[in-house]
Design a protein around this motif. Structure first.
Motif, PDB file in Angstrom:
ATOM      1  N   LEU A 180       0.834  -1.209   0.000  1.00  0.00           N
ATOM      2  CA  LEU A 180       0.000   0.000   0.000  1.00  0.00           C
ATOM      3  C   LEU A 180       0.865   1.254   0.000  1.00  0.00           C
ATOM      4  CD1 LEU A 180      -3.153   0.303   0.116  1.00  0.00           C
ATOM      5  CD2 LEU A 180      -2.308  -1.989   0.529  1.00  0.00           C
ATOM      6  N   PHE A 181       2.010   1.186   0.623  1.00  0.00           N
ATOM      7  CA  PHE A 181       2.931   2.326   0.626  1.00  0.00           C
ATOM      8  C   PHE A 181       3.393   2.648  -0.793  1.00  0.00           C
ATOM      9  CE2 PHE A 181       7.325   3.989   1.040  1.00  0.00           C
ATOM     10  CZ  PHE A 181       7.053   5.144   1.755  1.00  0.00           C
ATOM     11  N   THR A 182       3.777   1.641  -1.573  1.00  0.00           N
ATOM     12  CA  THR A 182       4.224   1.876  -2.952  1.00  0.00           C
ATOM     13  C   THR A 182       3.066   2.310  -3.845  1.00  0.00           C
ATOM     14  OG1 THR A 182       3.996  -0.502  -3.397  1.00  0.00           O
ATOM     15  CG2 THR A 182       6.175   0.294  -2.789  1.00  0.00           C
ATOM     16  N   GLY A 217      -2.384   3.622   6.937  1.00  0.00           N
ATOM     17  CA  GLY A 217      -1.391   4.641   7.258  1.00  0.00           C
ATOM     18  C   GLY A 217      -0.237   4.651   6.283  1.00  0.00           C
ATOM     19  N   ALA A 218       0.223   3.458   5.891  1.00  0.00           N
ATOM     20  CA  ALA A 218       1.313   3.378   4.928  1.00  0.00           C
ATOM     21  C   ALA A 218       0.901   3.979   3.590  1.00  0.00           C
ATOM     22  CB  ALA A 218       1.746   1.924   4.749  1.00  0.00           C
ATOM     23  N   PHE A 219      -0.341   3.753   3.175  1.00  0.00           N
ATOM     24  CA  PHE A 219      -0.845   4.327   1.923  1.00  0.00           C
ATOM     25  C   PHE A 219      -0.825   5.851   1.987  1.00  0.00           C
ATOM     26  CE2 PHE A 219      -4.476   6.044  -0.453  1.00  0.00           C
ATOM     27  CZ  PHE A 219      -4.145   5.645  -1.735  1.00  0.00           C
ATOM     28  N   LEU A 220      -1.263   6.416   3.103  1.00  0.00           N
ATOM     29  CA  LEU A 220      -1.265   7.869   3.246  1.00  0.00           C
ATOM     30  C   LEU A 220       0.152   8.428   3.191  1.00  0.00           C
ATOM     31  CD1 LEU A 220      -3.929   8.342   6.078  1.00  0.00           C
ATOM     32  CD2 LEU A 220      -4.234   8.603   3.615  1.00  0.00           C
ATOM     33  N   ALA A 221       1.098   7.764   3.865  1.00  0.00           N
ATOM     34  CA  ALA A 221       2.485   8.221   3.827  1.00  0.00           C
ATOM     35  C   ALA A 221       3.042   8.153   2.408  1.00  0.00           C
ATOM     36  CB  ALA A 221       3.338   7.382   4.775  1.00  0.00           C
ATOM     37  N   GLY A 222       2.700   7.099   1.684  1.00  0.00           N
ATOM     38  CA  GLY A 222       3.143   6.996   0.297  1.00  0.00           C
ATOM     39  C   GLY A 222       2.591   8.103  -0.570  1.00  0.00           C
TER      40      GLY A 222
END
Length: 664
Positions: free
Chosen positions: A66-68, A245-250
């Motif tokens: 999700l981060f990428t 959260g990882a998606f938002l940071a990405g």
């Protein structure tokens, strides 16, 4: 310790062996990891590995995935995609979730479980789709671009599902409590978004600038891990998933200049941990239950494929895209996806669905992924079975098709297959040299605009033999295949070599990867875009160094001066995926037909208020005049071809219809 180390070696050895075999067989690696999980799980005979440590680490695979995805879907990009792709993607996910969920509910599942099954079936495998399209040379085709874009958008829509599904497991059976829990979850999601957004806006870029100044790959890697996991911890502490959260940071980092380096840094962690995630999913498969559920799983896979295909076809057709492209896109997106496994895993962990239901859903998605490469590879054949010729709307004329009555008698002409940016550029130069040409394209809107402007463009698939014969291959001088669909180009070459082996054929391709294949199929000349770009940059470099023009011409074998204006004069049609996002408001051509009551009739061109546009041609009695004289007086039925920005063209068209004219 020794046993744990032995289990780790067994896991790594099995993963390397199975994934290597699957890659050699061109089978998606995700299926290989699933097989490793099935073999090492507790439901099969043989060695068994404790799934708890694997599942603990596997969750971080989804976090980094999700981060990428967030890196590639920053807020400006999502805003740029807000029109067609966003609408199509949202409609596909919502409709598939609702339809499948209703069917599951009617079959006896509780509403929460039915919703999960609908969400699982709505996902498609971006990995399988993009990999298979690239292998068969369809990644730049219209249906390939559309299918890939919608599958990537599905990955984004998985984010709200990741937020909702755990809440369904915690909420009571009361509708009011369920609504309140979901509302509170979205409030927390909004708070998490606001927190990460503010931190990302004000701290991420300065932080990474500071880290980059140290020129240390080690510190950069640690910073990427820290930022992504900190965002994951933030949302997890609010009762939401870490992946959100990882998606938002990405998304926040996707707006910085460090996006590509961050993605490159996180990729090894993502791939390894995502592999562990699929191993963990494979351990959930209970093969002993397969004899009891295989018929339900097979029925679920068939329902997944058919419902999703029909949903995609309908929404794509409603968007105004032709039937053939709609069906090809539908078969591409019909397959299940990796996020379906993730959603089933989350739902089973939150006790939203029972174990038996989870097994059926997992097996259904797996069955669909097994047949996915075949559906994607033969999407053209499948589409031809179902796609009927598109019917024109009640008050619209259909796009002209090639035939004896429309093409007429023509000799020594050039046939252009594909009337996009490249095809229209070729046509401009042929027109300047007064060389006759005929062009084909599958974008009916573009064909009608160009045909109205007096250009010899027809609707049809150049990969069909009878279409090529209708275009007069027997008397043609040259064929130019200007689109990017390699598989279609190969079929065109096959037909041309059987119809007329001596006919020269020039083929455009993205890079040199398909040059030998196209040459073996009979292409006379192959133009690779990346190589041509290198030649252009080299030519401009030599000019900047003030070398004699004659030497540059001799080195590059053709002169490239004065070509940019002609190549920018395009009929955009609705091929929104063929151009980059920032070109949506770029200058373009627009033909305007003058009705009998137009106040422009009888006026000279220089008497019209056409601010910001240039009249490039006048079509009268089906004859096209390039650059008509300013004192040319207009008559009823004339077609003015104008070039300018969309806003200026709109104002000019209104002026021609009577809004504003200067007094002679």
């Amino acid at each position: 310790m020794d046993q744990s180390f032995a289990h780790l070696l067994l896991l790594l050895g099995m993963a390397v062996t199975v994934v290597l075999i699957f890659q050699r067989l061109r089978i998606p690696s995700s299926l290989g990891y699933l097989l490793v999980g099935v073999i090492l799980g507790g439901h099969t005979i043989g060695p068994v590995i404790d799934p708890q440590p694997i599942q603990a680490f596997a969750e971080f695979g989804i976090v980094f995935l999700l981060f990428t995805i967030g890196l590639n879907f920053s807020l400006p990009q999502i805003y740029a995609l807000r029109h067609l792709v966003l609408g199509l993607g949202t409609a596909q996910v919502v409709l598939t979730t609702v339809i499948v969920g209703m069917v599951a509910w009617l079959l006896g599942l509780p509403p929460a479980g039915a919703f999960v099954i609908g969400a699982v079936f709505a996902q498609s495998s971006t990995t399988i789709i993009s990999k298979q399209l690239a292998e068969q040379g369809d990644e730049y085709s219209r249906h390939g671009r559309l299918g890939t874009a919608m599958s990537v958008f599905q990955d984004v829509t998985a984010v709200p599902f990741v937020v909702i599904i755990p809440v369904l497991g915690m909420a009571s059976a009361s509708f009011g409590d369920l609504t309140g829990a979901l509302g509170w979850a979205f409030v927390k999601a909004a708070a998490a978004f606001g927190s990460v957004y503010l931190v990302g806006r004000w701290l991420f870029r300065p932080l990474f600038h500071l880290v980059a100044e140290r020129r240390s790959a080690e510190i950069f890697t640690l910073t990427v891990l820290f930022v992504s996991l900190l965002a994951a911890w933030t949302t997890n502490s609010l009762g939401l998933s870490m992946a959100f959260g990882a998606f938002l940071a990405g998304m926040m980092l996707g707006e910085t200049e460090f996006r590509h380096q961050v993605e490159s840094t996180i990729r090894p962690f993502r791939d390894v941990l995502l592999g562990l995630f699929f191993v963990g999913i494979g351990m959930l498969f209970d093969l002993s239950s397969l004899p009891k559920i295989w018929h339900w799983a097979l029925l679920g896979a068939v329902a997944l494929l058919l419902i999703k295909t029909l949903v995609v076809v309908q929404i794509v057709r409603i968007a105004g895209i032709d039937a053939a492209t709609a069906w090809r896109t539908g078969w591409i997106l019909a397959v299940g996806g990796e996020f379906g496994f993730a959603l089933v895993s989350i739902a089973m962990g939150a006790d939203v669905i029972a174990s038996d239901t989870g097994q059926i859903a997992l097996t259904s998605v797996l069955f669909s992924m097994i047949v996915a490469p075949f559906l994607i590879r033969y999407n053209h054949a499948l589409a031809s079975l179902f796609a009927s010729p598109s019917r024109p709307q009640q008050q619209e004329e259909p796009a002209p098709k090639p035939g004896v009555d429309t093409v007429g008698q023509i000799n020594d002409h050039v046939i252009i297959c594909g009337y996009g940016r490249i095809g229209q550029g070729v046509a401009r130069f042929l027109e300047l040299e007064q060389i006759p040409y005929l062009a084909l394209d599958l974008d009916s809107a573009k064909v009608k605009e160009a045909h109205l402007a007096g250009e010899r463009v027809f609707y049809g698939d150049a990969a069909e033999r009878d279409i090529l014969e209708a275009l007069g291959t027997a008397t043609a001088r040259l064929v130019v295949i200007s689109h990017e669909d390699v598989s279609s180009a190969l079929r065109i070459l096959q037909h041309l070599r059987s119809l007329r082996p001596d006919l020269p054929v020039m083929v455009r391709t993205r890079d040199e990867s398909h040059v030998e294949e196209l040459r073996a199929a009979g292409a006379t000349e192959i133009v690779a875009e990346t190589l041509e770009a290198s030649l252009m940059i080299a030519a401009n470099t030599l000019m900047a160094l003030q070398l004699p023009i004659s030497r540059i011409v001799r080195r590059m074998k053709e002169q490239r001066e004065g070509r940019y204006r002609l190549l920018r004069e395009l009929y955009r049609g609705d091929s929104f995926l063929a151009d980059t996002l920032h070109e949506q408001d770029a200058d373009r051509l627009r033909p305007v037909s003058l009705p009998p009551d137009s106040p422009a009739i009888g006026r000279a061109l220089n008497e019209l208020t056409l601010t910001g546009v240039v009249v490039t041609a006048l079509v009268r009695d089906n004859k096209k005049q390039l650059k008509p004289a300013p004192d040319t007086r207009l008559a009823s039925g004339d077609v003015l071809v104008m070039f300018g920005s969309p806003e200026d063209l709109e104002q000019a068209e209104q002026a021609l219809l009577g809004v504003k004219l200067t007094t002679p």
